[in-house]
Design a protein around this motif. Sequence first.
Motif, PDB file in Angstrom:
ATOM      1  N   ARG A 151       0.812  -1.221   0.000  1.00  0.00           N
ATOM      2  CA  ARG A 151       0.000   0.000   0.000  1.00  0.00           C
ATOM      3  C   ARG A 151       0.845   1.272   0.000  1.00  0.00           C
ATOM      4  N   LYS A 152       1.995   1.224  -0.634  1.00  0.00           N
ATOM      5  CA  LYS A 152       2.891   2.383  -0.645  1.00  0.00           C
ATOM      6  C   LYS A 152       2.591   3.360  -1.771  1.00  0.00           C
ATOM      7  N   PHE A 153       2.108   2.864  -2.906  1.00  0.00           N
ATOM      8  CA  PHE A 153       2.036   3.689  -4.109  1.00  0.00           C
ATOM      9  C   PHE A 153       0.593   3.964  -4.540  1.00  0.00           C
ATOM     10  N   ASP A 154       0.406   5.158  -5.108  1.00  0.00           N
ATOM     11  CA  ASP A 154      -0.906   5.522  -5.651  1.00  0.00           C
ATOM     12  C   ASP A 154      -1.133   4.884  -7.013  1.00  0.00           C
ATOM     13  N   VAL A 155      -0.059   4.718  -7.753  1.00  0.00           N
ATOM     14  CA  VAL A 155      -0.120   4.155  -9.106  1.00  0.00           C
ATOM     15  C   VAL A 155       1.026   3.170  -9.270  1.00  0.00           C
ATOM     16  N   VAL A 156       0.734   2.007  -9.833  1.00  0.00           N
ATOM     17  CA  VAL A 156       1.762   1.017 -10.153  1.00  0.00           C
ATOM     18  C   VAL A 156       1.609   0.645 -11.622  1.00  0.00           C
ATOM     19  N   VAL A 157       2.678   0.766 -12.384  1.00  0.00           N
ATOM     20  CA  VAL A 157       2.626   0.477 -13.818  1.00  0.00           C
ATOM     21  C   VAL A 157       3.716  -0.512 -14.203  1.00  0.00           C
ATOM     22  N   MET A 158       3.458  -1.250 -15.268  1.00  0.00           N
ATOM     23  CA  MET A 158       4.476  -2.116 -15.860  1.00  0.00           C
ATOM     24  C   MET A 158       4.267  -2.141 -17.369  1.00  0.00           C
ATOM     25  N   LEU A 169       3.380 -14.257 -14.100  1.00  0.00           N
ATOM     26  CA  LEU A 169       2.019 -13.734 -14.058  1.00  0.00           C
ATOM     27  C   LEU A 169       1.604 -13.326 -12.648  1.00  0.00           C
ATOM     28  N   SER A 170       2.093 -14.040 -11.644  1.00  0.00           N
ATOM     29  CA  SER A 170       1.733 -13.750 -10.260  1.00  0.00           C
ATOM     30  C   SER A 170       2.170 -12.362  -9.812  1.00  0.00           C
ATOM     31  N   SER A 171       3.045 -11.723 -10.572  1.00  0.00           N
ATOM     32  CA  SER A 171       3.491 -10.383 -10.208  1.00  0.00           C
ATOM     33  C   SER A 171       2.344  -9.372 -10.266  1.00  0.00           C
ATOM     34  N   LEU A 172       1.289  -9.680 -11.009  1.00  0.00           N
ATOM     35  CA  LEU A 172       0.136  -8.784 -11.028  1.00  0.00           C
ATOM     36  C   LEU A 172      -0.457  -8.621  -9.631  1.00  0.00           C
ATOM     37  N   HIS A 173      -0.537  -9.728  -8.898  1.00  0.00           N
ATOM     38  CA  HIS A 173      -1.052  -9.649  -7.526  1.00  0.00           C
ATOM     39  C   HIS A 173      -0.100  -8.856  -6.645  1.00  0.00           C
ATOM     40  N   THR A 174       1.200  -9.027  -6.856  1.00  0.00           N
ATOM     41  CA  THR A 174       2.185  -8.263  -6.098  1.00  0.00           C
ATOM     42  C   THR A 174       2.048  -6.779  -6.388  1.00  0.00           C
ATOM     43  N   MET A 175       1.841  -6.425  -7.636  1.00  0.00           N
ATOM     44  CA  MET A 175       1.614  -5.025  -7.999  1.00  0.00           C
ATOM     45  C   MET A 175       0.388  -4.477  -7.277  1.00  0.00           C
ATOM     46  N   ALA A 176      -0.662  -5.287  -7.209  1.00  0.00           N
ATOM     47  CA  ALA A 176      -1.873  -4.863  -6.517  1.00  0.00           C
ATOM     48  C   ALA A 176      -1.616  -4.628  -5.033  1.00  0.00           C
ATOM     49  N   ARG A 177      -0.807  -5.489  -4.419  1.00  0.00           N
ATOM     50  CA  ARG A 177      -0.510  -5.347  -2.990  1.00  0.00           C
ATOM     51  C   ARG A 177       0.323  -4.105  -2.703  1.00  0.00           C
ATOM     52  N   GLY A 183      -6.234   2.983  -5.629  1.00  0.00           N
ATOM     53  CA  GLY A 183      -5.206   3.337  -6.590  1.00  0.00           C
ATOM     54  C   GLY A 183      -5.337   2.587  -7.903  1.00  0.00           C
ATOM     55  N   ILE A 184      -4.413   2.876  -8.812  1.00  0.00           N
ATOM     56  CA  ILE A 184      -4.473   2.358 -10.178  1.00  0.00           C
ATOM     57  C   ILE A 184      -3.276   1.456 -10.478  1.00  0.00           C
ATOM     58  N   VAL A 185      -3.546   0.318 -11.094  1.00  0.00           N
ATOM     59  CA  VAL A 185      -2.501  -0.559 -11.620  1.00  0.00           C
ATOM     60  C   VAL A 185      -2.700  -0.674 -13.125  1.00  0.00           C
ATOM     61  N   ILE A 186      -1.633  -0.488 -13.877  1.00  0.00           N
ATOM     62  CA  ILE A 186      -1.692  -0.601 -15.337  1.00  0.00           C
ATOM     63  C   ILE A 186      -0.617  -1.572 -15.811  1.00  0.00           C
ATOM     64  N   LEU A 237      -1.415  -4.956 -25.547  1.00  0.00           N
ATOM     65  CA  LEU A 237      -2.594  -5.309 -24.761  1.00  0.00           C
ATOM     66  C   LEU A 237      -2.468  -4.593 -23.420  1.00  0.00           C
ATOM     67  N   VAL A 238      -3.408  -3.713 -23.115  1.00  0.00           N
ATOM     68  CA  VAL A 238      -3.327  -2.877 -21.921  1.00  0.00           C
ATOM     69  C   VAL A 238      -4.509  -3.158 -21.009  1.00  0.00           C
ATOM     70  N   HIS A 239      -4.199  -3.425 -19.733  1.00  0.00           N
ATOM     71  CA  HIS A 239      -5.224  -3.563 -18.705  1.00  0.00           C
ATOM     72  C   HIS A 239      -5.022  -2.488 -17.648  1.00  0.00           C
ATOM     73  N   ALA A 240      -6.116  -1.898 -17.195  1.00  0.00           N
ATOM     74  CA  ALA A 240      -6.074  -0.965 -16.065  1.00  0.00           C
ATOM     75  C   ALA A 240      -7.003  -1.493 -14.985  1.00  0.00           C
ATOM     76  N   PHE A 241      -6.520  -1.448 -13.753  1.00  0.00           N
ATOM     77  CA  PHE A 241      -7.285  -1.983 -12.619  1.00  0.00           C
ATOM     78  C   PHE A 241      -7.414  -0.938 -11.520  1.00  0.00           C
ATOM     79  N   ARG A 242      -8.511  -0.987 -10.808  1.00  0.00           N
ATOM     80  CA  ARG A 242      -8.737  -0.177  -9.620  1.00  0.00           C
ATOM     81  C   ARG A 242      -8.630  -1.080  -8.395  1.00  0.00           C
ATOM     82  N   ILE A 243      -7.732  -0.742  -7.469  1.00  0.00           N
ATOM     83  CA  ILE A 243      -7.519  -1.573  -6.292  1.00  0.00           C
ATOM     84  C   ILE A 243      -8.651  -1.343  -5.280  1.00  0.00           C
ATOM     85  N   LEU A 244      -9.180  -2.445  -4.775  1.00  0.00           N
ATOM     86  CA  LEU A 244     -10.315  -2.383  -3.834  1.00  0.00           C
ATOM     87  C   LEU A 244      -9.847  -2.552  -2.381  1.00  0.00           C
TER      88      LEU A 244
END
Length: 244
Positions: A151-158, A169-177, A183-186, A237-244
């Motif tokens: 929960r350190k960052f407002d935005v995480v991108v890769m 692939l599991s790094s997506l969950h790490t990005m979310a954490r 916040g936003i993950v892209i 291929l671009v995905h954007a996610f909102r962290i809940l």
Amino acid sequence: MPSMPQTNNETTISTENSKNITKGEEHKKTWDALVYNKNIKSDEVLNVYKTWATAYQSDMDKVNPKKSEHVAQFAAELVKGDRKNPADLTVLDVAAGTGSVGVELVKYGFKNITATDYCQEMLDAAKEKGCYKEFVCCKFGTVTPKVLYPRKFDVVVMHGGFAAGHIPLSSLHTMARLCKKGGIVINSMSLQYTHFVEEYMDIHSYIQYIQELVEAGIWKVEFTRVLDNCMADRHALVHAFRIL
């Protein structure tokens, strides 16, 4: 869908080839060997990037100097839609490489950017761009890197972190954490890899991993977009996610 190049699964990438990547089309040959060899190992990938770091940016610019702009543009659009000022937010650039995403983020008003990459030589090249506040050299995957915290960052991108032998692939969950709630993950990757690298196939179809994280209440999907010819004949291929 463009046809995939034939690769020899027994092929390994030599340091000697890496030294010659700035000559003619050698950089393209090196890149194709990196991303189209299903059996390439993480340490092989790292060794190539170590020797490629000084020429990597110029080689990629020959393909498309604006290849990373869409990541920053989408991030800016989403945070401004939340009525937030990009300059006030913290950003983590995962698999930052030589800093092409960081350069574009600064253009869109982001100032507090941290770069992380597995290759110190790539990060050294990124430092010369002057767009990052912090640099973290570490492997990125299932476990949150020790030097970072949840929960350190407002935005995480890769951008471009998903390819054979690169980031799991599991790094997506790490990005979310690592991202704050709300916040936003892209993630932006080559669409072709969802048809080639077995681990990534479910990103395109939503059949498994992303949907599991939706159902687990980790995030919601803001959008999915496909950008034509982002890198030569490769679509992004671009995905954007909102962290809940």
